[in-house]
Enzyme design. Structure first.
Site, mmCIF file in Angstrom:
data_model
loop_
_atom_site.group_PDB
_atom_site.id
_atom_site.type_symbol
_atom_site.label_atom_id
_atom_site.label_comp_id
_atom_site.label_asym_id
_atom_site.label_seq_id
_atom_site.Cartn_x
_atom_site.Cartn_y
_atom_site.Cartn_z
ATOM 1 N N SER A 99 -43.160 54.889 146.825
ATOM 2 C CA SER A 99 -42.325 53.896 146.145
ATOM 3 C C SER A 99 -41.030 53.602 146.907
ATOM 4 C CB SER A 99 -42.044 54.374 144.719
ATOM 5 O OG SER A 99 -41.509 53.355 143.927
ATOM 6 N N ASP A 242 -39.031 47.053 145.837
ATOM 7 C CA ASP A 242 -39.041 48.328 146.557
ATOM 8 C C ASP A 242 -40.333 48.430 147.361
ATOM 9 O OD1 ASP A 242 -40.793 48.756 144.484
ATOM 10 O OD2 ASP A 242 -40.023 50.721 143.939
ATOM 11 N N ASP A 244 -43.288 49.689 147.102
ATOM 12 C CA ASP A 244 -44.614 49.383 146.546
ATOM 13 C C ASP A 244 -44.565 48.251 145.526
ATOM 14 O OD1 ASP A 244 -43.335 50.879 144.573
ATOM 15 O OD2 ASP A 244 -45.162 51.890 143.926
ATOM 16 N N ASP A 246 -43.212 47.720 142.625
ATOM 17 C CA ASP A 246 -43.289 47.861 141.165
ATOM 18 C C ASP A 246 -41.904 47.784 140.526
ATOM 19 O OD1 ASP A 246 -42.237 50.333 141.880
ATOM 20 O OD2 ASP A 246 -43.642 51.517 140.693
#
EC number: 5.4.2.10
Length: 446
Positions: A99, A242, A244, A246
């Site tokens: 992440s 960010d 990834d 999400d």
């Protein structure tokens, strides 16, 4: 040793998160998912970290060794893996990402066949299998029972269509100039494509991943470059994701970062006005500002709070029948379109909000004014259970009498206690925070 943390398995690649661990974890997951398998197929996606190649290869080896067929989709956002797992009728999905963490970390998180993250009980089952040599050895397949692996390159189109469907069909982004920061991460292809196809004049930052520049002075954790570019280019709004994708951070046309609770409040009110908010309830975490509750209460929306973590937000949403929730940090879940936080969906919904309200992003952000908050991290020697600390109840009640909201919680990884105070009088907050530091210093450093 405990493998799973608050968001899957995460650690330094090549140190904690080795190829050996990833392979065995994939075998254990394969054994677990075998029990309810329908298609004998598992989807694997990743972000843009260099270590993703190593971990992906190990996971593919582990899954095929226990008989699963694997579909590899390459760098894609976490919410894309959740969506495609269900859309492609896979038994499970696996995302390789840490992440917002630096490039040298990586992680592995699992989704069930419907695209939901596994709960703690399910993760515990996989962990139990991981540590059982007997189960792992018996699960190995031979000859024609060994699974196959196939790289699938055309799935990006499915996700793009799905995301575009979350945007009102009656609207367009033709009159918006948007700056996007993809954090050199998983959204570097998808996000710009979606905004351009919907008609926005799109300027893209940090979209040249090289394996080690993910989240490096860019993206949701470092939005200052985005803020500067939004001002310089006189854009209408800026969106930072960010690694990834999400999580979302929004910057207004003046380069000011919009507070995460303002984002939640505005989007919730927009859903309510559009007739799309289920049960007039949203879910936020204990970290969210009380101003969010007060703003939404005026328009008939209740805020239900839960522990920090988008997984807990989603669990509570499902429990109470809500289709919207999120965290102050930028994880926003639109339950009608996603099974996890989706930064791109959130950015599109904010854009739709600007268009429908005929307001600038800065005008929207002024609709809610968060109450002052003070957060301090206090180093401590021991983590005594909070309910065992003598005098804490009385201490908290005395603070709360002054109209101050309190939140005291330990860090999960360090010898720290996080002290949060929130209220309308900043001078009083500082005074009470000094008292809180003194109280916990004595209670936890003996």
């Amino acid at each position: 040793m405990k493998l799973f943390g608050t968001d899957g398995v995460r650690g330094k690649a090549g140190n904690f998160l080795t190829a050996e661990l990833a392979l065995r974890l994939a075998m254990a997951a394969g054994v677990y998912f075998r029990k309810n398998s329908l298609t004998n197929m598992i989807l694997v996606g990743k972000d843009t970290r260099r270590s993703g190649y190593m971990i992906e290869t190990a996971i593919v080896a582990g899954l095929t060794s226990v008989g699963f067929n694997v579909r590899q989709i390459g760098p894609m956002p976490t919410p894309a893996v959740a969506f495609l797992t269900e859309d492609m009728r896979c038994d499970a999905g696996i995302m390789i990402s840490a992440s917002h963490n630096p490039y040298y970390d990586n992680g592995i998180k699992f989704f069930d066949r419907t695209g939901f993250k596994l709960d703690e009980k399910e993760e515990a089952e996989i962990e139990k299998i991981y540590f059982s040599d007997k189960i792992i050895n018996e699960a190995r397949k031979q000859m024609m029972e060994i699974g196959t692996a196939k790289r699938v390159d055309d799935v990006i189109g499915r996700y793009i269509v799905h995301i575009k469907n979350s945007f009102p069909r009656s609207e367009t982004l033709h009159n918006l100039r948007v700056v996007i920061d993809t954090a050199n991460g998983a959204s570097y292809k998808v996000a710009p494509t979606i905004f351009k196809e919907l008609g926005a004049e799109t300027i893209v930052l940090a979209n040249e991943p090289n394996g080690k520049n993910i989240n490096e002075n860019c993206g949701a954790l470092f939005p200052q470059n985005l803020a500067n570019e939004v001002r310089r280019l006189r854009a209408d709004v800026g969106f930072a994701f960010d690694g990834d994708a999400d999580r979302l951070v929004v910057v207004d046309e003046n380069g000011e970062i919009i507070h995460g609770d303002i984002l939640l409040g505005i989007l919730a009110s927009y859903l309510k006005e559009s007739g799309e908010l289920a049960n007039d309830k949203i879910v936020a975490t204990v970290m969210s500002n009380k101003a969010l509750d007060d703003f939404l209460a005026k328009i008939g929306i209740s805020v239900i709070r839960t522990n920090v973590g988008d997984k807990f937000v989603l669990e509570k949403m499902r429990e109470i029948g809500s289709n919207f929730g999120g965290e102050q940090s930028g994880h926003v879940i639109f339950g009608s379109f996603a099974k996890t936080g989706d930064g791109i969906v959130s950015a599109l919904q904010f854009s739709a909000c600007m268009i429908k309200m005929h307001k600038k992003s800065s005008e929207i952000s002024k609709m809610i004014k968060p109450y002052p908050q003070i957060l301090r991290n206090l180093k401590i020697k021991n983590k005594k259970p909070l309910d065992k600390i003598k005098g804490l109840d009385e201490f908290e009640k005395n603070i709360q009498k002054d109209g101050i909201r309190t939140l005291f919680r330990y860090s999960g990884t360090e010898n720290l206690i996080r002290l949060l105070l929130e209220g309308k009088n900043e001078k009083l907050l500082n005074k009470k925070m000094d008292e809180a530091e003194e109280f916990f210093s004595k209670a936890l450093n003996d």
